[in-house]
Design a protein around this motif. Structure first.
Motif, PDB file in Angstrom:
ATOM      1  N   ALA A  21     -69.384 104.650  17.725  1.00 22.20           N
ATOM      2  CA  ALA A  21     -68.504 103.946  16.791  1.00 22.20           C
ATOM      3  C   ALA A  21     -67.536 104.883  16.090  1.00 22.20           C
ATOM      4  CB  ALA A  21     -69.343 103.191  15.758  1.00 22.20           C
ATOM      5  N   THR A  22     -67.922 106.136  15.918  1.00 19.90           N
ATOM      6  CA  THR A  22     -67.066 107.094  15.205  1.00 19.90           C
ATOM      7  C   THR A  22     -66.415 108.105  16.140  1.00 19.90           C
ATOM      8  OG1 THR A  22     -69.011 108.503  14.804  1.00 19.90           O
ATOM      9  CG2 THR A  22     -68.448 106.894  13.105  1.00 19.90           C
ATOM     10  N   GLY A  23     -66.557 107.899  17.436  1.00 19.13           N
ATOM     11  CA  GLY A  23     -66.058 108.884  18.389  1.00 19.13           C
ATOM     12  C   GLY A  23     -64.549 109.031  18.408  1.00 19.13           C
ATOM     13  N   ASP A  24     -63.808 107.982  17.997  1.00 15.82           N
ATOM     14  CA  ASP A  24     -62.347 108.054  18.054  1.00 15.82           C
ATOM     15  C   ASP A  24     -61.719 108.482  16.730  1.00 15.82           C
ATOM     16  OD1 ASP A  24     -63.089 105.791  16.697  1.00 15.82           O
ATOM     17  OD2 ASP A  24     -61.450 104.550  17.481  1.00 15.82           O
ATOM     18  N   ILE A  25     -62.520 108.915  15.774  1.00 16.99           N
ATOM     19  CA  ILE A  25     -61.980 109.400  14.500  1.00 16.99           C
ATOM     20  C   ILE A  25     -61.569 110.856  14.689  1.00 16.99           C
ATOM     21  CG2 ILE A  25     -62.506 109.885  12.082  1.00 16.99           C
ATOM     22  CD1 ILE A  25     -64.406 107.548  12.077  1.00 16.99           C
ATOM     23  N   ASN A  26     -60.270 111.089  14.694  1.00 16.41           N
ATOM     24  CA  ASN A  26     -59.737 112.417  15.002  1.00 16.41           C
ATOM     25  C   ASN A  26     -59.369 113.224  13.764  1.00 16.41           C
ATOM     26  OD1 ASN A  26     -59.851 111.819  17.805  1.00 16.41           O
ATOM     27  ND2 ASN A  26     -57.901 110.706  17.644  1.00 16.41           N
ATOM     28  N   GLU A  27     -59.448 112.595  12.591  1.00 18.63           N
ATOM     29  CA  GLU A  27     -59.035 113.309  11.384  1.00 18.63           C
ATOM     30  C   GLU A  27     -60.031 114.373  10.955  1.00 18.63           C
ATOM     31  OE1 GLU A  27     -59.265 110.099  11.866  1.00 18.63           O
ATOM     32  OE2 GLU A  27     -57.885 108.922  10.616  1.00 18.63           O
ATOM     33  N   ALA A  28     -61.242 114.310  11.477  1.00 22.41           N
ATOM     34  CA  ALA A  28     -62.271 115.239  11.025  1.00 22.41           C
ATOM     35  C   ALA A  28     -63.240 115.515  12.165  1.00 22.41           C
ATOM     36  CB  ALA A  28     -63.023 114.672   9.822  1.00 22.41           C
ATOM     37  N   ARG A  29     -63.967 116.579  12.008  1.00 20.59           N
ATOM     38  CA  ARG A  29     -65.077 116.881  12.908  1.00 20.59           C
ATOM     39  C   ARG A  29     -66.303 116.155  12.374  1.00 20.59           C
ATOM     40  NH1 ARG A  29     -67.593 122.913  13.825  1.00 20.59           N
ATOM     41  NH2 ARG A  29     -69.078 122.380  15.479  1.00 20.59           N
ATOM     42  N   LEU A  30     -66.976 115.412  13.241  1.00 22.45           N
ATOM     43  CA  LEU A  30     -68.045 114.530  12.783  1.00 22.45           C
ATOM     44  C   LEU A  30     -69.265 114.692  13.674  1.00 22.45           C
ATOM     45  CD1 LEU A  30     -67.484 111.015  11.421  1.00 22.45           C
ATOM     46  CD2 LEU A  30     -69.345 111.355  13.037  1.00 22.45           C
ATOM     47  N   LEU A  31     -70.430 114.844  13.048  1.00 22.90           N
ATOM     48  CA  LEU A  31     -71.684 114.995  13.781  1.00 22.90           C
ATOM     49  C   LEU A  31     -72.716 114.022  13.232  1.00 22.90           C
ATOM     50  CD1 LEU A  31     -72.071 118.879  14.075  1.00 22.90           C
ATOM     51  CD2 LEU A  31     -71.478 117.294  15.902  1.00 22.90           C
ATOM     52  N   ILE A  32     -73.469 113.416  14.138  1.00 26.08           N
ATOM     53  CA  ILE A  32     -74.601 112.567  13.773  1.00 26.08           C
ATOM     54  C   ILE A  32     -75.864 113.370  14.064  1.00 26.08           C
ATOM     55  CG2 ILE A  32     -75.742 110.357  14.118  1.00 26.08           C
ATOM     56  CD1 ILE A  32     -72.923 110.048  13.090  1.00 26.08           C
ATOM     57  N   VAL A  33     -76.635 113.694  13.034  1.00 20.63           N
ATOM     58  CA  VAL A  33     -77.792 114.574  13.211  1.00 20.63           C
ATOM     59  C   VAL A  33     -79.027 113.926  12.590  1.00 20.63           C
ATOM     60  CG1 VAL A  33     -76.415 116.676  13.286  1.00 20.63           C
ATOM     61  CG2 VAL A  33     -77.237 115.826  11.091  1.00 20.63           C
ATOM     62  N   PRO A  34     -80.209 114.247  13.118  1.00 20.62           N
ATOM     63  CA  PRO A  34     -81.450 113.724  12.528  1.00 20.62           C
ATOM     64  C   PRO A  34     -81.788 114.462  11.245  1.00 20.62           C
ATOM     65  CG  PRO A  34     -81.955 115.180  14.362  1.00 20.62           C
ATOM     66  CD  PRO A  34     -80.459 115.042  14.337  1.00 20.62           C
ATOM     67  N   PRO A  35     -82.653 113.901  10.423  1.00 16.76           N
ATOM     68  CA  PRO A  35     -83.044 114.573   9.180  1.00 16.76           C
ATOM     69  C   PRO A  35     -83.959 115.754   9.471  1.00 16.76           C
ATOM     70  CG  PRO A  35     -84.320 112.567   9.465  1.00 16.76           C
ATOM     71  CD  PRO A  35     -83.300 112.583  10.566  1.00 16.76           C
ATOM     72  N   PRO A  36     -84.170 116.627   8.498  1.00 15.94           N
ATOM     73  CA  PRO A  36     -85.084 117.760   8.718  1.00 15.94           C
ATOM     74  C   PRO A  36     -86.494 117.284   9.030  1.00 15.94           C
ATOM     75  CG  PRO A  36     -84.486 117.559   6.392  1.00 15.94           C
ATOM     76  CD  PRO A  36     -83.587 116.641   7.149  1.00 15.94           C
ATOM     77  N   LEU A  37     -87.183 118.044   9.893  1.00 20.54           N
ATOM     78  CA  LEU A  37     -88.535 117.659  10.292  1.00 20.54           C
ATOM     79  C   LEU A  37     -89.484 117.660   9.104  1.00 20.54           C
ATOM     80  CD1 LEU A  37     -88.779 119.702  13.615  1.00 20.54           C
ATOM     81  CD2 LEU A  37     -88.203 117.292  13.332  1.00 20.54           C
ATOM     82  N   ILE A  38     -89.298 118.614   8.199  1.00 21.78           N
ATOM     83  CA  ILE A  38     -90.121 118.712   6.995  1.00 21.78           C
ATOM     84  C   ILE A  38     -89.179 118.766   5.804  1.00 21.78           C
ATOM     85  CG2 ILE A  38     -91.858 120.056   5.754  1.00 21.78           C
ATOM     86  CD1 ILE A  38     -92.752 121.186   8.423  1.00 21.78           C
ATOM     87  N   GLN A  39     -89.342 117.842   4.880  1.00 22.63           N
ATOM     88  CA  GLN A  39     -88.467 117.803   3.721  1.00 22.63           C
ATOM     89  C   GLN A  39     -88.596 119.103   2.927  1.00 22.63           C
ATOM     90  OE1 GLN A  39     -86.262 115.393   3.164  1.00 22.63           O
ATOM     91  NE2 GLN A  39     -86.974 114.390   5.038  1.00 22.63           N
ATOM     92  N   GLY A  40     -87.447 119.704   2.632  1.00 19.15           N
ATOM     93  CA  GLY A  40     -87.442 120.949   1.886  1.00 19.15           C
ATOM     94  C   GLY A  40     -87.269 122.179   2.752  1.00 19.15           C
ATOM     95  N   ILE A  41     -87.410 122.027   4.074  1.00 23.15           N
ATOM     96  CA  ILE A  41     -87.209 123.155   4.991  1.00 23.15           C
ATOM     97  C   ILE A  41     -86.043 122.802   5.896  1.00 23.15           C
ATOM     98  CG2 ILE A  41     -88.231 124.624   6.760  1.00 23.15           C
ATOM     99  CD1 ILE A  41     -90.923 124.087   5.628  1.00 23.15           C
TER     100      ILE A  41
END
Length: 462
Positions: free
Chosen positions: A248-268
């Motif tokens: 859905a966001t692949g055609d947004i060219n104004e910025a570099r955009l990444l979809i990433v998962p959350p950290p495996l352990i909160q705080g690390i």
């Protein structure tokens, strides 16, 4: 269970419940104590493990050891007493209705089958004991096979889990304003919020998610998802929603955009995956360090087992370089450190004091007003005091020129460094990806550069 079963066995031999309980405790008390001591000897040492592994396993060690000790106390006290009170001799248990007799017959049939199996196991054990050399060879072979499988099995640390949200990292070109960043962020939100399974969005303009710092050209969006039950009805998962968000966001060219998962352990760490610090130990400079890091990232994204390797390090952020003529400054009676102090106060601000008014505390901060520090000419017109007490324009002892450089300077173990983040490719384990990334860094980084793990990756290899 051991106590009750042994009491039941003695009841079969015609003893009364009280006598059966006493004899059972004489027979199994030592075995019960030995079992508990062995279990405690296995689990209690894990209480003293250090690091993240110790934090993981300490709770299990305490729980299992405590439960085992409590079980021993009950087995030595309460279980035999209740067995003597509640269990009946087999002669008294023959009476009962039809349902009771059917249950008893089923139990007797099970007991006979179990006894035959126990007898067969005893005969097999007796035969094997008579051939100790063969059994030791078989045992040694099993140990060797276990060691071999242990070496070839892919290593892992903490499996990726569905934590009910994911992150969207947005970075505009260096020097972009917060207003421009916010506009792109709102555009991203309009694309992601209608997706099935998405509950809402927490959008932070001016916040750099990977580094957890403030940057006007960066934004971070935390996307919470609907409950597991709702997503199951919709037929979507965390991975599928992240994939749809990427499309859905692949055609947004104004910025570099990444979809990433959350950290495996909160705080690390700030996101899922691993982080490698590329260190400049040879003083090559930020430009060369950035080029080296991006060369490594390009090769990593073509390496099997590695996925979505990236960094947001850049050296294109606009900046103004002030070249202070120290000789001229001393001739005019302006110590160079006073020039630097003035620049710090006018451009960066300085804390003055706190004061109380009407029951509230207010902070006083000194800084040049925005209209007086917008351009290079404005900065040159800022003044500092000379040794004679006169106000001297900073531009009279300094020259200014436009340059570019990193927005944020990272140091890791005292060396300038670039944060390289990445994830594990589908079909590979985290241990395999760390090994692949480390081998690549060993061969791809030129002389004068080094690499070190940090975050969850450091905990895994340590």
């Amino acid at each position: 269970i051991v106590v009750v079963e042994n009491v039941e066995r003695n009841l079969e031999h015609g003893l009364s419940p009280l006598e059966a309980a006493r004899k059972s405790m004489d027979e199994v008390s030592g075995a019960l104590v030995a079992i508990v001591l062995v279990l405690c000897a296995v689990f209690i040492p894990t209480v003293f493990l250090t690091g993240l592994s110790g934090a993981f396993y300490r709770q299990f060690a305490v729980t299992i050891s405590t439960a085992t000790i409590i079980s021993l106390l009950l087995s030595l006290t309460l279980s035999p007493a209740l067995a003597a009170m509640l269990l009946k001799p087999h002669a008294d248990a023959e009476s009962g209705g039809r349902a009771t007799r059917l249950v008893r017959r089923a139990g007797d049939a099970f007991n006979r089958g179990f006894e035959r199996m126990s007898a067969a196991y005893g005969r097999l054990t007796a035969r094997l004991v008579q051939a100790p050399r063969r059994m030791m060879l078989v045992y040694g072979g099993l140990i060797a096979l276990t060691a071999f499988v242990f070496t070839v099995t892919p290593a892992g640390f903490v499996p990726a889990q569905d934590q009910g949200y994911f992150l969207t990292v947005i970075q505009l070109p260096p020097g972009s304003s917060v207003e421009r960043t916010d506009a792109v962020m709102q555009k991203v939100a309009k694309r992601i919020l209608p997706l099935a399974g998405v509950k809402g969005a927490v959008m932070l303009a001016g916040f750099d998610g990977p580094s957890q710092t403030l940057a006007p050209n960066s934004a971070a969006a935390y996307i919470p998802l609907k409950s597991f039950a709702e997503r199951k009805k919709l037929g979507v998962t965390l991975a599928s929603i992240m994939g749809e968000a990427q499309k859905a966001t692949g055609d947004i060219n104004e910025a570099r955009l990444l979809i990433v998962p959350p950290p495996l352990i909160q705080g690390i760490g700030s996101a899922g995956g691993y982080r490698l610090m590329v260190q400049d130990q040879g003083g090559h400079g930020y430009q060369d360090m950035g080029k080296t890091a991006y060369d490594l990232i390009g090769k990593a994204n073509q390496t099997k087992g590695l996925a979505q390797v990236y960094t947001f390090f850049d050296t294109a952020t606009p900046r103004i370089f002030a070249d202070v003529d120290r000789t001229k400054a001393n001739m005019l009676g302006v110590p160079p450190e006073r020039v630097f102090e003035a620049l710090q106060v006018y451009l960066g601000s300085a804390f003055v004091n706190d004061f109380n008014l009407l029951g509230r505390t207010y902070r006083v901060t000194a800084q040049a007003d925005s209209p007086f520090r917008n351009t290079t000419a404005d900065i040159a017109n800022l003044k500092t005091r000379s040794n004679t007490g006169e106000m001297v324009p900073i531009g009279s002892v300094s020259t200014f020129r436009d340059k570019t450089g990193p927005y944020r300077v990272v140091r890791y173990n005292l060396f300038p460094a670039v944060e390289v983040d990445g994830d594990t490719a589908k079909g590979s384990s985290s241990g395999q990806s760390l090994i692949a990334m480390e081998k690549l860094a060993d061969t791809a980084l030129p002389a004068g550069y080094a690499h070190e793990w940090t975050g969850i990756a450091y905990q895994q290899i340590s």
